[in-house]
Write an enzyme that holds these catalytic residues in place. Structure first.
Site, mmCIF file in Angstrom:
data_model
loop_
_atom_site.group_PDB
_atom_site.id
_atom_site.type_symbol
_atom_site.label_atom_id
_atom_site.label_comp_id
_atom_site.label_asym_id
_atom_site.label_seq_id
_atom_site.Cartn_x
_atom_site.Cartn_y
_atom_site.Cartn_z
ATOM 1 N N GLU A 198 -13.105 14.913 -3.201
ATOM 2 C CA GLU A 198 -13.608 15.094 -1.997
ATOM 3 C C GLU A 198 -13.643 13.850 -1.225
ATOM 4 O O GLU A 198 -14.378 13.281 -0.518
ATOM 5 C CB GLU A 198 -14.950 15.683 -1.798
ATOM 6 C CG GLU A 198 -15.000 17.036 -2.326
ATOM 7 C CD GLU A 198 -14.338 18.072 -1.560
ATOM 8 O OE1 GLU A 198 -13.860 18.031 -0.417
ATOM 9 O OE2 GLU A 198 -13.559 19.028 -2.402
ATOM 10 N N THR B 6 -5.747 14.935 -0.318
ATOM 11 C CA THR B 6 -5.084 15.949 0.381
ATOM 12 C C THR B 6 -4.171 15.372 1.911
ATOM 13 O O THR B 6 -2.932 15.350 1.943
ATOM 14 C CB THR B 6 -5.585 17.495 0.563
ATOM 15 O OG1 THR B 6 -5.634 17.779 -1.008
ATOM 16 C CG2 THR B 6 -4.554 18.184 1.210
ATOM 17 N N VAL B 7 -5.412 14.778 2.626
ATOM 18 C CA VAL B 7 -4.826 14.108 3.882
ATOM 19 C C VAL B 7 -4.043 12.930 3.501
ATOM 20 O O VAL B 7 -3.130 12.773 4.150
ATOM 21 C CB VAL B 7 -6.254 13.919 4.473
ATOM 22 C CG1 VAL B 7 -5.867 13.131 5.902
ATOM 23 C CG2 VAL B 7 -6.859 15.102 4.831
ATOM 24 N N LYS C 133 1.090 20.266 -6.601
ATOM 25 C CA LYS C 133 0.014 20.443 -6.982
ATOM 26 C C LYS C 133 -0.173 21.091 -8.180
ATOM 27 O O LYS C 133 0.018 22.493 -8.156
ATOM 28 C CB LYS C 133 -0.804 21.190 -5.833
ATOM 29 C CG LYS C 133 -2.351 21.430 -6.062
ATOM 30 C CD LYS C 133 -3.311 19.818 -5.875
ATOM 31 C CE LYS C 133 -4.435 20.184 -5.935
ATOM 32 N NZ LYS C 133 -5.342 18.736 -5.668
ATOM 33 N N GLU D 139 -0.076 15.581 -6.392
ATOM 34 C CA GLU D 139 -1.505 15.379 -6.251
ATOM 35 C C GLU D 139 -2.538 15.824 -7.319
ATOM 36 O O GLU D 139 -2.316 16.952 -7.581
ATOM 37 C CB GLU D 139 -1.941 16.152 -4.732
ATOM 38 C CG GLU D 139 -3.400 15.867 -4.317
ATOM 39 C CD GLU D 139 -3.873 16.643 -3.080
ATOM 40 O OE1 GLU D 139 -5.079 17.108 -3.153
ATOM 41 O OE2 GLU D 139 -2.838 17.102 -2.407
ATOM 42 N N GLY E 171 -9.369 15.918 -8.589
ATOM 43 C CA GLY E 171 -10.318 14.798 -8.598
ATOM 44 C C GLY E 171 -9.838 13.595 -8.961
ATOM 45 O O GLY E 171 -8.776 12.991 -8.374
#
Length: 261
Positions: free
Chosen positions: A12, A16-17, A37, A110, A113
């Site tokens: 978090e 992804t951004v 992914k 990607e 975590g």
């Protein structure tokens, strides 16, 4: 640099951004892009995952591939075991990335975590897939207090495995950065011995796709197909001298997004 691994220092923090911005900047530079992914966790069967979000923000020209999906928001090996589903091996991840690289200029892989999150019960991680590919890894870091330690540990883990850390991108640069964030910005290159390659404004994922794609190159340095300058950014957000208060936030440049940078 046809395959790049994107790993965070934790969960978090904006991977992804950042991946979406990398894709958008590369597309704007005329490159073909795929995002892989390997393991999507915490998302239901019909819900859009991280790869779909990269397509939404980065552009419909992005090829998106997801190898496995597990319903609970846990480490991939744990989520797979609890759901009674197969785990992923580094060889499967590497082979999927290789196949995508045959038809695309850039493949972004990607992770889930942090770098050393387990993908299977043998303890294999994103780093093991990077080794098979010989691919560099971009580190996505937080801005605030505590980030220097986790960033240095991630960089050291890569180097200990004879892998190449590409640089650091701040996954969410605050609208109102505190003293710790400003000092960390200046300390990232010296503590990690890595270049600072970008800073994504807080809230950028909430921009419209058109706004996101137009702004993405301004958040990333030239090695990532952008126009962002670390020196200029550091000058803008430099910490005040000891004993003085933080200066007011500077006005955003004319070409910046509404997110605040």
């Amino acid at each position: 640099m046809s395959v790049v691994m994107v790993s965070g220092t934790g969960t978090e923090i904006g991977k992804t951004v950042v991946t979406s911005a990398l894709a958008a900047a590369a597309l704007a530079a005329g490159r073909t892009v795929a995002v892989l992914k390997p393991a999507q966790t915490g998302v239901g069967p019909q819900e859009p995952g991280d790869a779909a979000e990269v397509v939404r923000l980065g552009g419909s020209a992005v090829t998106a591939v997801e190898l496995a999906r597990y319903p609970e928001p846990l480490a991939p090996n744990t989520a797979a075991r609890r759901a009674g589903l197969p785990t992923l091996s580094p060889a499967e991840i590497a082979e999927a990335a290789r196949q995508l690289s045959e038809a695309h200029d850039l493949v972004l892989v990607e992770g889930a975590g942090g770098l050393l999150v387990h993908f299977d019960d043998e303890g294999n991680t994103l780093a093991d897939a990077a080794r098979l590919l010989g691919a560099p890894t971009l580190i996505v870091a937080q801005a605030g207090l505590g980030t220097l330690n986790s960033t240095v540990l991630t960089a050291e883990a890569l180097r200990a495995r004879d892998l190449t850390p590409l640089g650091v991108v701040v996954g969410s640069w605050p609208r109102n950065p505190d003293l710790a964030a400003r000092c960390n910005l200046a300390d990232f290159p010296t503590t990690s011995a890595l270049p600072l390659l970008g800073a994504i404004p807080e809230g950028s994922g909430a921009l419209s796709p058109d706004e996101f794609r137009a702004s993405a190159p301004t958040w990333l340095a030239p090695p990532l197909s952008g126009t962002w300058s670390a020196q200029s950014f550091l000058t803008t957000w430099s910490p005040p001298p000891y004993g003085s208060s933080l200066p007011p936030n500077p006005a955003p440049p004319a070409n910046s997004s509404p997110a605040g940078v």
